[in-house]
Design a protein around this motif. Structure first.
Motif, PDB file in Angstrom:
ATOM      1  N   LEU A  33       0.849  -1.190   0.000  1.00 16.11           N
ATOM      2  CA  LEU A  33       0.000   0.000   0.000  1.00 16.11           C
ATOM      3  C   LEU A  33       0.886   1.242   0.000  1.00 16.11           C
ATOM      4  CD1 LEU A  33      -2.964   1.156   0.404  1.00 16.11           C
ATOM      5  CD2 LEU A  33      -2.344   1.363   2.813  1.00 16.11           C
ATOM      6  N   THR A  34       0.565   2.200  -0.880  1.00 14.79           N
ATOM      7  CA  THR A  34       1.338   3.431  -0.913  1.00 14.79           C
ATOM      8  C   THR A  34       0.557   4.546  -0.236  1.00 14.79           C
ATOM      9  OG1 THR A  34       2.113   2.695  -3.052  1.00 14.79           O
ATOM     10  CG2 THR A  34       2.756   4.894  -2.386  1.00 14.79           C
ATOM     11  N   ARG A  35       1.192   5.139   0.774  1.00 13.28           N
ATOM     12  CA  ARG A  35       0.553   6.218   1.522  1.00 13.28           C
ATOM     13  C   ARG A  35       1.640   7.120   2.077  1.00 13.28           C
ATOM     14  NH1 ARG A  35      -1.535   2.931   6.804  1.00 13.28           N
ATOM     15  NH2 ARG A  35      -2.187   4.999   7.444  1.00 13.28           N
ATOM     16  N   PHE A  36       1.256   8.281   2.577  1.00 14.42           N
ATOM     17  CA  PHE A  36       2.238   9.191   3.168  1.00 14.42           C
ATOM     18  C   PHE A  36       2.621   8.715   4.559  1.00 14.42           C
ATOM     19  CE2 PHE A  36       3.339  12.887   0.660  1.00 14.42           C
ATOM     20  CZ  PHE A  36       2.562  12.658  -0.454  1.00 14.42           C
ATOM     21  N   ILE A  56      -3.256  12.594   1.400  1.00 13.32           N
ATOM     22  CA  ILE A  56      -2.669  13.237   2.577  1.00 13.32           C
ATOM     23  C   ILE A  56      -3.752  13.740   3.539  1.00 13.32           C
ATOM     24  CG2 ILE A  56      -0.439  13.899   1.648  1.00 13.32           C
ATOM     25  CD1 ILE A  56      -1.627  16.676   1.089  1.00 13.32           C
ATOM     26  N   LYS A  57      -4.998  13.754   3.082  1.00 13.76           N
ATOM     27  CA  LYS A  57      -6.096  14.194   3.963  1.00 13.76           C
ATOM     28  C   LYS A  57      -6.030  13.524   5.318  1.00 13.76           C
ATOM     29  CE  LYS A  57     -10.177  12.132   3.529  1.00 13.76           C
ATOM     30  NZ  LYS A  57     -11.478  11.739   2.929  1.00 13.76           N
ATOM     31  N   GLU A  58      -5.677  12.239   5.312  1.00 12.92           N
ATOM     32  CA  GLU A  58      -5.721  11.456   6.551  1.00 12.92           C
ATOM     33  C   GLU A  58      -4.708  11.921   7.588  1.00 12.92           C
ATOM     34  OE1 GLU A  58      -5.119   7.694   4.731  1.00 12.92           O
ATOM     35  OE2 GLU A  58      -2.973   7.670   5.115  1.00 12.92           O
ATOM     36  N   HIS A  59      -3.782  12.786   7.188  1.00 11.04           N
ATOM     37  CA  HIS A  59      -2.823  13.327   8.159  1.00 11.04           C
ATOM     38  C   HIS A  59      -3.304  14.656   8.749  1.00 11.04           C
ATOM     39  CE1 HIS A  59       0.274  10.295   7.657  1.00 11.04           C
ATOM     40  NE2 HIS A  59      -0.043  10.287   6.375  1.00 11.04           N
ATOM     41  N   PHE A  60      -4.447  15.128   8.287  1.00 11.18           N
ATOM     42  CA  PHE A  60      -5.024  16.378   8.805  1.00 11.18           C
ATOM     43  C   PHE A  60      -6.386  16.096   9.437  1.00 11.18           C
ATOM     44  CE2 PHE A  60      -2.010  17.330   5.555  1.00 11.18           C
ATOM     45  CZ  PHE A  60      -1.318  18.411   6.066  1.00 11.18           C
ATOM     46  N   PHE A  61      -7.108  15.213   8.786  1.00  9.63           N
ATOM     47  CA  PHE A  61      -8.431  14.786   9.236  1.00  9.63           C
ATOM     48  C   PHE A  61      -8.288  13.273   9.413  1.00  9.63           C
ATOM     49  CE2 PHE A  61     -12.784  13.614   7.295  1.00  9.63           C
ATOM     50  CZ  PHE A  61     -13.376  13.537   8.526  1.00  9.63           C
ATOM     51  N   LEU A  62      -8.002  12.858  10.655  1.00  9.77           N
ATOM     52  CA  LEU A  62      -7.635  11.465  10.912  1.00  9.77           C
ATOM     53  C   LEU A  62      -8.831  10.531  10.801  1.00  9.77           C
ATOM     54  CD1 LEU A  62      -5.168  13.003  11.966  1.00  9.77           C
ATOM     55  CD2 LEU A  62      -5.067  11.406  13.882  1.00  9.77           C
ATOM     56  N   GLN A  63      -8.581   9.309  10.372  1.00  9.12           N
ATOM     57  CA  GLN A  63      -9.700   8.380  10.239  1.00  9.12           C
ATOM     58  C   GLN A  63     -10.356   8.127  11.597  1.00  9.12           C
ATOM     59  OE1 GLN A  63      -7.182   5.431   8.318  1.00  9.12           O
ATOM     60  NE2 GLN A  63      -7.750   3.924   9.856  1.00  9.12           N
ATOM     61  N   THR A  64      -9.576   8.238  12.673  1.00 13.03           N
ATOM     62  CA  THR A  64     -10.167   8.256  14.010  1.00 13.03           C
ATOM     63  C   THR A  64      -9.327   9.193  14.872  1.00 13.03           C
ATOM     64  OG1 THR A  64     -10.791   6.971  15.955  1.00 13.03           O
ATOM     65  CG2 THR A  64      -9.006   6.060  14.615  1.00 13.03           C
ATOM     66  N   GLU A  65      -9.974  10.228  15.379  1.00 16.44           N
ATOM     67  CA  GLU A  65      -9.256  11.269  16.121  1.00 16.44           C
ATOM     68  C   GLU A  65      -9.797  11.350  17.544  1.00 16.44           C
ATOM     69  OE1 GLU A  65      -7.754  14.681  14.380  1.00 16.44           O
ATOM     70  OE2 GLU A  65      -6.831  14.721  16.349  1.00 16.44           O
ATOM     71  N   ALA A 100      -4.553  20.435  -3.550  1.00 16.90           N
ATOM     72  CA  ALA A 100      -5.759  21.241  -3.767  1.00 16.90           C
ATOM     73  C   ALA A 100      -6.882  20.794  -2.836  1.00 16.90           C
ATOM     74  CB  ALA A 100      -6.204  21.138  -5.232  1.00 16.90           C
ATOM     75  N   GLY A 101      -6.915  19.498  -2.545  1.00 19.16           N
ATOM     76  CA  GLY A 101      -7.953  18.968  -1.660  1.00 19.16           C
ATOM     77  C   GLY A 101      -7.930  19.632  -0.293  1.00 19.16           C
ATOM     78  N   LEU A 102      -6.727  19.865   0.230  1.00 20.31           N
ATOM     79  CA  LEU A 102      -6.613  20.524   1.540  1.00 20.31           C
ATOM     80  C   LEU A 102      -7.172  21.939   1.466  1.00 20.31           C
ATOM     81  CD1 LEU A 102      -2.976  19.570   2.644  1.00 20.31           C
ATOM     82  CD2 LEU A 102      -5.109  18.454   3.314  1.00 20.31           C
ATOM     83  N   ASP A 103      -6.796  22.622   0.404  1.00 22.92           N
ATOM     84  CA  ASP A 103      -7.240  23.998   0.195  1.00 22.92           C
ATOM     85  C   ASP A 103      -8.769  24.077   0.095  1.00 22.92           C
ATOM     86  OD1 ASP A 103      -5.752  26.513  -0.264  1.00 22.92           O
ATOM     87  OD2 ASP A 103      -7.074  26.612  -2.027  1.00 22.92           O
ATOM     88  N   ILE A 104      -9.341  23.076  -0.564  1.00 22.67           N
ATOM     89  CA  ILE A 104     -10.797  23.033  -0.734  1.00 22.67           C
ATOM     90  C   ILE A 104     -11.482  22.821   0.623  1.00 22.67           C
ATOM     91  CG2 ILE A 104     -12.678  21.591  -1.667  1.00 22.67           C
ATOM     92  CD1 ILE A 104     -10.859  21.159  -4.169  1.00 22.67           C
ATOM     93  N   ASP A 105     -10.865  22.015   1.482  1.00 28.11           N
ATOM     94  CA  ASP A 105     -11.491  21.699   2.771  1.00 28.11           C
ATOM     95  C   ASP A 105     -11.293  22.772   3.838  1.00 28.11           C
ATOM     96  OD1 ASP A 105     -12.752  19.401   2.030  1.00 28.11           O
ATOM     97  OD2 ASP A 105     -11.415  18.019   3.062  1.00 28.11           O
ATOM     98  N   ASP A 106     -10.311  23.660   3.657  1.00 28.66           N
ATOM     99  CA  ASP A 106     -10.051  24.686   4.691  1.00 28.66           C
ATOM    100  C   ASP A 106     -11.301  25.465   5.103  1.00 28.66           C
ATOM    101  OD1 ASP A 106      -7.398  24.185   5.275  1.00 28.66           O
ATOM    102  OD2 ASP A 106      -6.625  25.586   3.779  1.00 28.66           O
ATOM    103  N   PRO A 107     -12.068  26.027   4.150  1.00 30.55           N
ATOM    104  CA  PRO A 107     -13.238  26.803   4.593  1.00 30.55           C
ATOM    105  C   PRO A 107     -14.255  25.961   5.359  1.00 30.55           C
ATOM    106  CG  PRO A 107     -13.213  26.564   2.187  1.00 30.55           C
ATOM    107  CD  PRO A 107     -11.888  26.085   2.691  1.00 30.55           C
ATOM    108  N   LEU A 240     -11.261   7.480   0.266  1.00 30.95           N
ATOM    109  CA  LEU A 240     -10.045   7.726  -0.505  1.00 30.95           C
ATOM    110  C   LEU A 240     -10.072   9.109  -1.146  1.00 30.95           C
ATOM    111  CD1 LEU A 240      -9.816   4.243  -2.211  1.00 30.95           C
ATOM    112  CD2 LEU A 240      -8.480   5.050  -0.284  1.00 30.95           C
ATOM    113  N   CYS A 241     -11.156   9.829  -0.926  1.00 27.93           N
ATOM    114  CA  CYS A 241     -11.322  11.140  -1.558  1.00 27.93           C
ATOM    115  C   CYS A 241     -10.505  12.196  -0.815  1.00 27.93           C
ATOM    116  CB  CYS A 241     -12.806  11.517  -1.523  1.00 27.93           C
ATOM    117  SG  CYS A 241     -13.139  13.174  -2.136  1.00 27.93           S
ATOM    118  N   PRO A 242      -9.765  13.039  -1.553  1.00 28.37           N
ATOM    119  CA  PRO A 242      -8.978  14.067  -0.859  1.00 28.37           C
ATOM    120  C   PRO A 242      -9.828  15.193  -0.266  1.00 28.37           C
ATOM    121  CG  PRO A 242      -8.643  14.197  -3.234  1.00 28.37           C
ATOM    122  CD  PRO A 242      -9.529  13.012  -2.994  1.00 28.37           C
ATOM    123  N   THR A 243     -11.128  15.243  -0.582  1.00 24.89           N
ATOM    124  CA  THR A 243     -11.940  16.336  -0.043  1.00 24.89           C
ATOM    125  C   THR A 243     -13.113  15.870   0.829  1.00 24.89           C
ATOM    126  OG1 THR A 243     -13.413  16.462  -1.946  1.00 24.89           O
ATOM    127  CG2 THR A 243     -11.417  17.789  -2.047  1.00 24.89           C
TER     128      THR A 243
END
Lengths: 337, 276
Positions: A33-36, A56-65, A100-107, A240-243
């Motif tokens: 599996l390839t991931r960051f 990389i979303k999963e490093h900002f919005f964790l699958q379980t936080e 771009a996905g991170l940028d889209i989710d910021d707001p 698996l979606c970045p947004t």
């Protein structure tokens, strides 16, 4: 004159960043599996792939936080907030669509309530993107107004050089400029030609799609049933979606103590938006698929002025039954009007 | 006439005669190698059906959603032997009436689709019996042997690493014909039996409980394995359980619609090696 980072100096560059207190994360292939993941050196990275399977979303919005630890006592309830560690992180080798996905989710994470868990991580992270030199059948960034070298969401963008010696280094934000300071002696100053970006065909007319979705009569269109008939209702496309950013708050523990967590949730699931009464406003897979499309290309734009899709194509690439956003939007965009 | 033409013709006849209301088969996918499930309700659309060596998915899971078979009408479905075994299990577990399922049977040999004679699940009993005699997949067994040779702690480490990749998207469950529960145990929250969180413990709980629920029921169609977006080799877990059921109880899942569930029945000669 442009700045160049040579392949042969990448380890020096990573070393300088690590000495400056950064943790470096890059695409790593491990257990098929390839991931960051955190890397020590360039040899661990998988950079010659179209994109990692996970975003990389999963490093900002964790699958379980974990949010709070709680304990219910006789007279009071004790809580302890669990805040994310404030590590300075560099995400190296991010694809433009994921950035771009991170940028889209910021707001989304900051409009009514500022989600500290997202922003603490965002503020301490630097995104170093590498422009694409290859694409596959599922890439569709050009259909959503982006490109294989869009700087949206990138602090620094690296453009692979035509001669393969390394990358052209272009900072796009102050954070990116600051990141280049500790490595300025490692970068060369010379003219160089970047490799061409791949041609990613436009697969649908996003303006046509948005106009169709905005038409109230189409909410009950037969199309929703037709395009989602084979959907099995798993959450693979959303996870698996970045947004995609839906979550569910769950308490994990016993009657007296436990941890409150923020877990990923998916509009594909039959339980999503199920009321306690048992009523579910989206009680079929087609209404759930409609929700996903409407959310991304109608509601989100209405609220934040941007579509919630960066065109990575993972929803189709990894769908167990070969569905995905691309085909639905292609069908909508080609409807007679 | 090639198998694809032959089966399109059969599908058209089934639909135009009114024998079936729906044909579930394979169609072209978004790339040359991909096939996808397609649903044909009228003979004029049978040209959408494709049948070749790339048609590997077990389509029987599309028969179980609530309501599809409740009108008593028949549905035709393209099935390989693994899918036919799934029909037998679903029938044995009272999830469908096998009389309502018209089977367009085929198998893949040397990368090509080849027809299998028969229409009803019971027509394939001899075929399934011969598959049972041939034993479980030697290819799977090779991978499984690699795991068997590990020490218990190495094997635990292997699965811990694999399950730490899980994101609980439940693609494995959703694609599986055996996962027909109206409300899966992970979705039950009063009481909450299983952590919904996708941390390593929660992932272990989910994947192990699914393996238990599939013991003696999985037909090794490989659907969960192919569907897993994070490449967990789920086939190996299910193979291990299938091997246990076969070696210990002589149970080969889906032999017939009358087969008793292995974990819900008792025979006097059943070994009791672990009961003191």
């Amino acid at each position: 004159m442009t700045r160049i980072l040579l392949n042969s100096r990448l380890d020096d560059c990573l070393g300088a960043w690590r000495s400056a207190g950064f943790t470096v994360l890059a695409p790593v292939k491990r257990s098929d599996l390839t991931r960051f993941d955190e890397v020590q050196g360039a040899s661990e990275m998988s950079l010659d792939i179209v994109m990692p399977e996970r975003t990389i979303k999963e490093h900002f919005f964790l699958q379980t936080e974990p949010l709070i630890r709680y304990e219910i006592k006789k007279q009071q309830i004790e809580t302890e907030e669990m805040v994310p560690p404030e590590r300075k992180r560099i995400f190296f080798g991010v694809r433009p669509c994921d950035a771009a996905g991170l940028d889209i989710d910021d707001p989304l994470f900051g409009w009514d309530y500022k989600d500290d868990y997202w922003f603490r991580r965002r503020e301490k992270s630097v995104i170093v993107t590498i422009a694409c030199t290859s694409a596959d059948d599922f890439c569709m960034c050009t259909s959503v107004g982006l490109a294989p070298d869009s700087p949206k969401g990138s602090d620094v963008m690296l453009h692979p050089l035509l001669d393969g010696r390394g990358w052209l280094v272009v900072p796009h934000t102050d954070r990116g400029k600051a990141l280049l300071e500790p490595v300025s002696s490692i970068l060369l100053e010379e003219a160089a030609e970047p490799a061409p970006v791949p041609a990613v065909p436009v697969k649908f007319d996003v303006n046509n799609v948005m106009a169709w979705l905005a038409e109230p009569a189409n909410f009950e269109s037969q199309l929703w049933k037709e395009v989602s008939q084979r959907c099995i209702g798993c959450g693979s496309c959303t996870y698996l979606c970045p947004t995609c950013h839906c979550f569910d708050i769950q308490d994990e523990g016993d009657t007296y103590s436990g941890i409150r967590r923020k877990n990923w949730d998916s509009c594909s699931f039959a339980m999503f938006t199920m009321h306690t009464s048992g009523h579910n406003p989206r009680n079929t897979q087609s209404t759930r698929w409609r929700q996903r499309i409407m959310h991304k290309f109608n509601y989100y734009r209405g609220k934040f002025g941007v579509n919630s899709c960066s065109g990575c194509g993972r929803c189709t690439r990894q769908c167990p039954v070969d569905m995905g956003i691309t085909e639905t939007l292609h069908e909508i965009s080609n409807l007679p009007r | 006439m090639g198998i694809q033409e032959q089966y399109r013709k059969e599908a058209a006849e089934l639909l135009s005669s009114g024998e079936v209301k729906l044909v579930i088969g394979y169609g072209e996918g978004s790339t040359a190698e991909r096939r996808r499930p397609v649903f044909v309700r009228s003979a004029e659309y049978v040209s959408r059906l494709v049948l070749d060596g790339s048609c590997v998915a077990n389509l029987s899971s599309y028969l179980v959603p609530e309501g599809l078979l409740s009108d008593g009408k028949k549905v035709a479905v393209f099935l390989k032997p693994d899918g036919i075994r799934s029909i037998n299990i679903l029938a044995a577990e009272s999830q469908l009436d096998p009389e309502q399922v018209v089977i367009l049977g085929f198998d893949i040999e040397g990368g090509q689709a080849a027809p299998l004679p028969g229409r009803k699940a019971s027509d394939f009993t001899a075929l399934i019996g011969s598959l049972k005699s041939a034993g479980l997949s030697p290819e799977l067994q090779k991978d499984a042997d690699r795991l068997e040779q590990m020490s218990a702690s190495e094997r635990f480490g292997y699965w811990k690493e694999q399950f730490s990749k899980c994101i609980k998207c439940y693609a494995c469950r959703q694609v599986c014909p055996m996962c027909y529960c109206r409300r899966c145990i992970v979705d039950v929250n009063q009481p909450q039996w299983i952590n919904t969180s996708s941390h390593t413990l929660g992932n272990f709980e989910w994947n192990i409980i699914r393996a238990f629920h599939l013991a003696g029921r999985c037909v090794s169609c490989g659907g969960c394995d192919r569907s897993c977006p994070v490449n967990i080799p789920l086939r190996l877990i299910n193979h291990r359980m299938a091997k246990e059921a076969l070696d210990t109880f002589g149970h080969y899942a889906g032999e017939s619609a009358e087969q008793q569930p292995v974990l819900a029945t008792f025979r006097q000669e059943d070994p009791e090696t672990f009961i003191l």
